[in-house]
Scaffold this motif. Structure first.
Motif, PDB file in Angstrom:
ATOM      1  N   THR A  41      16.871 -13.601 -12.080  1.00  0.00           N
ATOM      2  CA  THR A  41      17.927 -13.303 -13.048  1.00  0.00           C
ATOM      3  C   THR A  41      18.392 -11.732 -12.417  1.00  0.00           C
ATOM      4  OG1 THR A  41      15.950 -11.937 -14.298  1.00  0.00           O
ATOM      5  CG2 THR A  41      16.709 -14.302 -14.766  1.00  0.00           C
ATOM      6  N   LYS A  42      18.077 -11.586 -11.429  1.00  0.00           N
ATOM      7  CA  LYS A  42      18.552 -10.238 -11.058  1.00  0.00           C
ATOM      8  C   LYS A  42      20.081 -10.156 -10.452  1.00  0.00           C
ATOM      9  CE  LYS A  42      14.253  -8.414  -8.871  1.00  0.00           C
ATOM     10  NZ  LYS A  42      13.310  -7.845  -7.879  1.00  0.00           N
ATOM     11  N   HIS A  43      20.483 -11.390 -10.258  1.00  0.00           N
ATOM     12  CA  HIS A  43      22.021 -11.399  -9.708  1.00  0.00           C
ATOM     13  C   HIS A  43      22.558 -12.399 -10.632  1.00  0.00           C
ATOM     14  CE1 HIS A  43      21.349  -8.473  -6.516  1.00  0.00           C
ATOM     15  NE2 HIS A  43      20.317  -9.112  -6.145  1.00  0.00           N
ATOM     16  N   ALA A  44      23.794 -12.276 -10.873  1.00  0.00           N
ATOM     17  CA  ALA A  44      24.460 -13.322 -11.779  1.00  0.00           C
ATOM     18  C   ALA A  44      24.783 -14.553 -10.929  1.00  0.00           C
ATOM     19  CB  ALA A  44      25.827 -12.802 -12.185  1.00  0.00           C
ATOM     20  N   VAL A  45      25.098 -14.383  -9.623  1.00  0.00           N
ATOM     21  CA  VAL A  45      25.223 -15.520  -8.792  1.00  0.00           C
ATOM     22  C   VAL A  45      24.006 -16.249  -8.626  1.00  0.00           C
ATOM     23  CG1 VAL A  45      25.873 -16.178  -6.367  1.00  0.00           C
ATOM     24  CG2 VAL A  45      27.108 -14.331  -7.400  1.00  0.00           C
ATOM     25  N   ASN A  46      22.892 -15.799  -8.489  1.00  0.00           N
ATOM     26  CA  ASN A  46      21.637 -16.707  -8.454  1.00  0.00           C
ATOM     27  C   ASN A  46      21.500 -17.381  -9.551  1.00  0.00           C
ATOM     28  OD1 ASN A  46      21.326 -15.529  -5.886  1.00  0.00           O
ATOM     29  ND2 ASN A  46      19.845 -14.120  -6.817  1.00  0.00           N
ATOM     30  N   GLU A  47      21.680 -16.689 -10.906  1.00  0.00           N
ATOM     31  CA  GLU A  47      21.543 -17.491 -12.110  1.00  0.00           C
ATOM     32  C   GLU A  47      22.395 -18.582 -12.211  1.00  0.00           C
ATOM     33  OE1 GLU A  47      20.174 -13.735 -14.916  1.00  0.00           O
ATOM     34  OE2 GLU A  47      22.253 -13.964 -14.607  1.00  0.00           O
ATOM     35  N   CYS A  48      23.755 -18.430 -11.849  1.00  0.00           N
ATOM     36  CA  CYS A  48      24.620 -19.588 -11.747  1.00  0.00           C
ATOM     37  C   CYS A  48      24.221 -20.735 -11.026  1.00  0.00           C
ATOM     38  CB  CYS A  48      25.991 -19.114 -11.383  1.00  0.00           C
ATOM     39  SG  CYS A  48      27.096 -18.168 -12.571  1.00  0.00           S
ATOM     40  N   ILE A  49      23.571 -20.570  -9.732  1.00  0.00           N
ATOM     41  CA  ILE A  49      23.025 -21.466  -8.805  1.00  0.00           C
ATOM     42  C   ILE A  49      22.037 -22.168  -9.452  1.00  0.00           C
ATOM     43  CG2 ILE A  49      22.069 -21.720  -6.498  1.00  0.00           C
ATOM     44  CD1 ILE A  49      23.691 -19.497  -5.395  1.00  0.00           C
ATOM     45  N   VAL A  50      21.172 -21.559 -10.159  1.00  0.00           N
ATOM     46  CA  VAL A  50      19.757 -21.975 -10.699  1.00  0.00           C
ATOM     47  C   VAL A  50      20.276 -23.025 -11.606  1.00  0.00           C
ATOM     48  CG1 VAL A  50      17.848 -21.586 -12.136  1.00  0.00           C
ATOM     49  CG2 VAL A  50      18.188 -20.193 -10.194  1.00  0.00           C
ATOM     50  N   LEU A  51      21.267 -22.655 -12.813  1.00  0.00           N
ATOM     51  CA  LEU A  51      21.672 -23.724 -13.591  1.00  0.00           C
ATOM     52  C   LEU A  51      22.367 -24.829 -12.922  1.00  0.00           C
ATOM     53  CD1 LEU A  51      23.203 -21.019 -16.291  1.00  0.00           C
ATOM     54  CD2 LEU A  51      20.845 -22.390 -16.361  1.00  0.00           C
ATOM     55  N   PHE A  52      23.295 -24.679 -12.121  1.00  0.00           N
ATOM     56  CA  PHE A  52      23.829 -25.606 -11.312  1.00  0.00           C
ATOM     57  C   PHE A  52      22.707 -26.731 -10.775  1.00  0.00           C
ATOM     58  CE2 PHE A  52      26.084 -27.709  -7.792  1.00  0.00           C
ATOM     59  CZ  PHE A  52      27.312 -28.339  -8.449  1.00  0.00           C
ATOM     60  N   CYS A  53      21.993 -26.299 -10.085  1.00  0.00           N
ATOM     61  CA  CYS A  53      21.191 -27.014  -9.004  1.00  0.00           C
ATOM     62  C   CYS A  53      20.336 -27.858  -9.990  1.00  0.00           C
ATOM     63  CB  CYS A  53      20.268 -26.286  -8.302  1.00  0.00           C
ATOM     64  SG  CYS A  53      21.047 -25.405  -6.786  1.00  0.00           S
ATOM     65  N   PHE A  54      19.518 -27.443 -11.140  1.00  0.00           N
ATOM     66  CA  PHE A  54      18.772 -28.087 -12.095  1.00  0.00           C
ATOM     67  C   PHE A  54      19.753 -29.104 -12.691  1.00  0.00           C
ATOM     68  CE2 PHE A  54      15.492 -24.777 -11.132  1.00  0.00           C
ATOM     69  CZ  PHE A  54      14.547 -25.661 -11.460  1.00  0.00           C
ATOM     70  N   SER A  55      20.818 -28.742 -12.930  1.00  0.00           N
ATOM     71  CA  SER A  55      21.736 -29.780 -13.538  1.00  0.00           C
ATOM     72  C   SER A  55      22.001 -31.141 -12.749  1.00  0.00           C
ATOM     73  CB  SER A  55      22.870 -29.092 -14.272  1.00  0.00           C
ATOM     74  OG  SER A  55      22.663 -28.381 -15.209  1.00  0.00           O
ATOM     75  N   TYR A  56      22.337 -30.714 -11.660  1.00  0.00           N
ATOM     76  CA  TYR A  56      22.389 -31.548 -10.571  1.00  0.00           C
ATOM     77  C   TYR A  56      21.282 -32.278 -10.174  1.00  0.00           C
ATOM     78  CZ  TYR A  56      24.378 -33.875  -6.469  1.00  0.00           C
ATOM     79  OH  TYR A  56      24.723 -34.817  -5.310  1.00  0.00           O
ATOM     80  N   MET A  57      20.153 -31.944 -10.230  1.00  0.00           N
ATOM     81  CA  MET A  57      19.089 -32.664  -9.988  1.00  0.00           C
ATOM     82  C   MET A  57      18.724 -33.502 -10.908  1.00  0.00           C
ATOM     83  SD  MET A  57      16.183 -30.025  -8.177  1.00  0.00           S
ATOM     84  CE  MET A  57      16.154 -28.575  -9.452  1.00  0.00           C
ATOM     85  N   ALA A  58      18.929 -33.021 -12.119  1.00  0.00           N
ATOM     86  CA  ALA A  58      18.672 -34.088 -13.383  1.00  0.00           C
ATOM     87  C   ALA A  58      19.376 -35.251 -13.234  1.00  0.00           C
ATOM     88  CB  ALA A  58      18.984 -33.170 -14.549  1.00  0.00           C
ATOM     89  N   TYR A  59      20.872 -35.139 -13.037  1.00  0.00           N
ATOM     90  CA  TYR A  59      21.738 -35.989 -12.633  1.00  0.00           C
ATOM     91  C   TYR A  59      21.085 -37.094 -11.489  1.00  0.00           C
ATOM     92  CZ  TYR A  59      25.957 -38.623 -11.464  1.00  0.00           C
ATOM     93  OH  TYR A  59      26.933 -39.556 -11.109  1.00  0.00           O
ATOM     94  N   ILE A  60      20.737 -36.749 -10.534  1.00  0.00           N
ATOM     95  CA  ILE A  60      20.361 -37.170  -9.281  1.00  0.00           C
ATOM     96  C   ILE A  60      19.041 -38.276  -9.807  1.00  0.00           C
ATOM     97  CG2 ILE A  60      19.081 -36.961  -6.971  1.00  0.00           C
ATOM     98  CD1 ILE A  60      22.179 -36.685  -7.043  1.00  0.00           C
ATOM     99  N   VAL A  61      18.087 -37.596 -10.532  1.00  0.00           N
ATOM    100  CA  VAL A  61      17.033 -38.100 -10.900  1.00  0.00           C
ATOM    101  C   VAL A  61      17.244 -39.346 -11.841  1.00  0.00           C
ATOM    102  CG1 VAL A  61      14.729 -37.978 -12.296  1.00  0.00           C
ATOM    103  CG2 VAL A  61      15.351 -36.190 -10.428  1.00  0.00           C
ATOM    104  N   ALA A  62      18.101 -39.057 -12.716  1.00  0.00           N
ATOM    105  CA  ALA A  62      18.404 -40.409 -13.570  1.00  0.00           C
ATOM    106  C   ALA A  62      19.278 -41.278 -12.953  1.00  0.00           C
ATOM    107  CB  ALA A  62      19.493 -39.481 -14.728  1.00  0.00           C
TER     108      ALA A  62
END
Length: 399
Positions: free
Chosen positions: A159-180
């Protein structure tokens, strides 16, 4: 959107989104099966022009009707002001989201049994698979959404950089899609569950800059993808000219879509009101929801392209019928939905202070980007709602 209004109307949203979609599917299937058995349908080959009789199998009819249940209320939502008409906005948005979820799960359930004959047990198998698919897909999404919230709360390095936060949200969402998708579940429904969970929990664990940047980033991606899909639809529409076409099926199915939509929303709610149910929704609002929901959009277009010739031998006719209905309803009903907005809003509800208590007032003289407020952010005591983003950052400079 006001979460307060959303949950106040949750009963109506679920009735229209779940039971209304099922009612629509039953109406679509019943009328189309009757039409298919009448021997009235014909088809012609776009390459040769040869005309021949058209007879769809029962599973092909169910497959086509299941994907035609999905609506596209983007045009209606863009016409309704969330601040002045929070109830109507929450009904449109909530019913649209639930409708998409139910129609996608219903399509996946029917598609699983499309290569077999339709028997007396097929209907029960579809219902069982529908419930199981919905439960597992939603649970995968909720699990990854909660995992995202836990990591953002306890691993503050993200949470130190806004770019990192966007990447975390995007990656976990994409991983959820792949797992499903790996477990043959509905990745789209999983993404929906992840998004709702992240908006409800993860957003509060982001930095002030991250809250604004993630809202802008995902709004941009959503708008860009929506525009790309409709652009792709328009550009590729004439690429199907060599497919088999059935003008009779297109015309009658267009009328069936209109009738089924009004039965699934206006007819369902009014029938329940005759049984002492109090919806609190005026008929003008129900009519507007029904009219706007006739539009078939990106979901129907995306689902029909998943059908293969093994699933439906008459795939050509199904594809051309669905795409034509998507284009006609988008152009025709999308053009007139704006004319009904003022009538539905003025007749449906009166704006008062309580209706807009969950929104932050925006000054028209200031840039929208300076005052960007996440949809989940609500006013609390001591919060200066008129302050822009830059002033709020200055107030937090002591951290």
């Amino acid at each position: 959107m006001s979460r307060k209004k959303f949950f106040q109307n949750i009963t109506n949203i679920l009735l229209c989104g779940v039971f209304g979609t099922v009612t629509t599917f039953i109406v679509f299937s019943g009328l189309t099966l009757w039409l298919n058995g009448s021997g009235y349908l014909t088809q012609f080959n776009g390459a040769t022009g040869v005309e021949s009789p058209l007879v769809l199998s029962d599973m092909e009819v169910l497959l086509m009707c299941s994907l035609l249940c999905s609506t596209d209320v983007i045009a209606a939502i863009s016409m309704v002001n969330a601040e002045t008409s929070p109830k109507l906005y929450s009904l449109l948005f909530g019913e649209g989201v639930v409708n998409d979820a139910v129609s996608i799960i219903l399509f996946n359930s029917v598609l699983k049994f499309a290569d077999g004959p339709f028997t007396g047990a097929t209907g029960f198998l579809i219902i069982g698979d529908f419930l199981l698919l919905a439960f597992i897909s939603l649970m995968i999404g909720v699990l990854f959404g909660l995992l995202t919230s836990f990591i953002l709360k306890n691993v503050r390095a993200f949470t130190k950089h806004a770019v990192n936060e966007c990447i975390v949200l995007f990656c976990f969402s994409y991983m959820a899609y792949i797992v499903a998708e790996m477990f043959h579940q509905s990745g789209i429904i999983t993404l929906l569950a992840v998004g709702i969970t992240q908006a409800h929990y993860s957003w509060y664990n982001l930095s002030p800059q991250g809250k604004n940047s993630t809202a802008l980033t995902f709004q941009f991606l959503g708008a860009a993808m929506e525009g790309f899909i409709f652009s792709y639809l328009g550009l590729t529409f004439f690429a199907y000219e060599t497919y088999n076409w059935s003008p009779r099926l297109i015309g009658i199915e267009f009328l069936i879509v209109i009738a089924g939509r009004f039965c699934g929303v206006l007819g369902l709610i009014k029938m329940l009101e005759l049984c002492t149910y109090k919806s609190g929704v005026k008929w003008q609002e129900l009519f507007f929801m029904s009219f706007a929901g006739v539009i078939r959009g990106a979901i129907a277009f995306g689902l029909v392209l998943r059908i293969t010739y093994e699933d439906a031998p008459n795939r050509d006719v199904i594809v051309t019928t669905v795409i034509t209905i998507v284009v006609i309803t988008t152009v025709l009903f999308g053009s007139f939905v704006g004319l009904l907005t003022d009538w539905a809003v003025s007749s449906g509800e009166n704006t008062n202070v309580d209706d807009v208590e969950s929104f932050v007032a925006l000054d028209d003289d200031k840039s929208h980007h300076e005052q960007l407020i996440h949809p989940n952010q609500e006013e609390t005591e001591g919060h200066a709602s008129e302050k822009g983003f830059e002033e709020e950052i200055k107030d937090m400079s002591w951290i």
